[in-house]
Write an enzyme that holds these catalytic residues in place. Structure first.
Site, short mmCIF file in Angstrom:
data_model
loop_
_atom_site.label_atom_id
_atom_site.label_comp_id
_atom_site.label_asym_id
_atom_site.label_seq_id
_atom_site.Cartn_x
_atom_site.Cartn_y
_atom_site.Cartn_z
N GLN A 12 0.64 -1.10 0.04
CA GLN A 12 0.01 0.11 -0.11
C GLN A 12 0.75 1.14 0.03
OE1 GLN A 12 -1.96 1.03 3.70
NE2 GLN A 12 -3.65 2.13 2.72
N ARG A 36 6.36 -10.76 -5.14
CA ARG A 36 5.63 -11.64 -5.90
C ARG A 36 4.54 -11.05 -6.66
NH1 ARG A 36 3.82 -13.34 -1.29
NH2 ARG A 36 1.57 -12.97 -0.96
N TYR A 143 2.26 -8.85 15.09
CA TYR A 143 2.79 -7.61 14.36
C TYR A 143 3.33 -6.56 15.21
CZ TYR A 143 2.06 -3.45 11.13
OH TYR A 143 2.07 -2.41 10.47
#
Ligand code: VAH
Length: 319
Positions: A12, A36, A143
């Protein structure tokens, strides 16, 4: 001539940062790496693009040597929701990739390196309103753990090896040119697409889930401003708090409804609600404003207007 490497370039932030860096420094001086996902032809044809694994040190060293890289924006990361589904991969990519890039910065004399932290570094024991720069960092997502550990690693490499690594604790970011993937704040992008396409949206967070957010234009400005600041002005080498605007799903829905009167938003919280509930509602970014002159441009009203204008033009959807 600055030679810039952007990892995670098809994510993003990368999809907006790469074009801005190419505008400033010239297309051929900004090398974009994707893992990818192949971006559109325009992105690939605009400048050097390679598919490479940022957790492969040899591959990264080869690219740094091949292009004579002296500046790195290391954006590779699994985000909060994806990270909870695959915590091992999140640790390997987020922490393994960061350590590789910091070691390469040290070994190849990289002049400056940027790495994104996040408000996800905060957790349920952190003060949730006007969250201070220096506070409790006990995240309950993998995270978030990688962001706290990453901040400490950046500070260590700066203090021990003199690596000029700089970092921002990004809030949720809203972009008009790339869908985010795997984040808890992604609703704030999806809602605009759905409002234009279907005049309705089912939000996966409660209507009152206020979170710190920022329009992509502001996030890119903060990132480039930080990287172009004089090293002496960078007083924090873990990561700077960064803020623009905080809003809830019902507040952004109401702002959209001012433009698309038929728009209706419903709310069905899923597993991401617990992640959102562990994060701050608002952030104190006074240190960024004091040390290197940060100031945001977009509030909710201005962001909503620009998002709808840009998306409707790109998608060919009138409102
Ligand atoms: C996420 N967009 O939702 C990211 C960000 C503050 C949130 O780090 O995981």
């Amino acid at each position: 001539m600055t030679r810039i490497l952007v990892t995670g370039a098809t994510g993003q932030i990368g999809m907006s940062l790469v074009p801005e860096l190419r505008r400033k420094h010239g297309n051929s001086n900004v090398i974009a790496i994707g893992h990818r996902k192949m971006p559109d032809e325009a992105f690939i044809n605009a400048g050097p693009f390679e598919i490479a694994d940022a957790t492969n040190k040899e591959a990264m060293a080869e690219i740094i040597n091949k292009y004579g890289i002296d500046t790195v924006y290391h954006l590779v990361s699994l985000l909060s929701a994806t990270g909870e589904k695959n915590p091992d991969l999140a640790w390997n990519v987020n922490m393994g990739g960061l350590k590789i890039m910091l070691d390469l910065a040290r070994e190849h004399g990289i002049k400056r390196i940027f790495w994104p932290s996040s408000i996800a570094a905060f957790g349920p024991t952190t003060p949730r309103d006007n969250t201070p720069q220096d506070t409790v960092l006990e995240p309950n997502t993998m995270y978030g753990v990688t962001k706290v550990a990453g901040e400490l690693m950046c500070n260590y490499y700066h203090k021990k090896y003199g690596v000029d690594v700089r970092s921002l604790r990004y809030p949720g970011i809203i972009s008009n040119n790339a869908l985010p993937g795997g984040g808890t704040t992604d609703y704030a992008v999806e809602i605009f697409y759905e409002a234009l396409k279907h005049q309705k949206y089912k939000c996966y967070l409660r209507d009152d889930s206020t979170l710190p957010m920022m329009y992509m234009s502001d996030a890119i400005k903060a990132t480039v401003d930080l990287m172009e600041s004089d090293p002496a002005s960078i007083k924090i080498r873990t990561s700077y708090n960064l803020a623009a605007v905080s809003f809830s799903p019902k507040e952004v829905a109401a702002e959209i409804k001012k433009h698309i009167h038929a728009f209706e938003c419903t709310y069905e919280p899923d597993f991401r609600q617990a992640i959102a509930d562990s994060w701050p509602r608002s952030i104190d970014d006074s240190r960024a404003r004091k040390d290197w002159g940060w100031k945001h441009t977009y509030d909710l009203k201005k962001m909503t207007q620009d998002m709808l204008e840009k998306l409707s033009a790109r998608l060919g959807l009138k409102y």
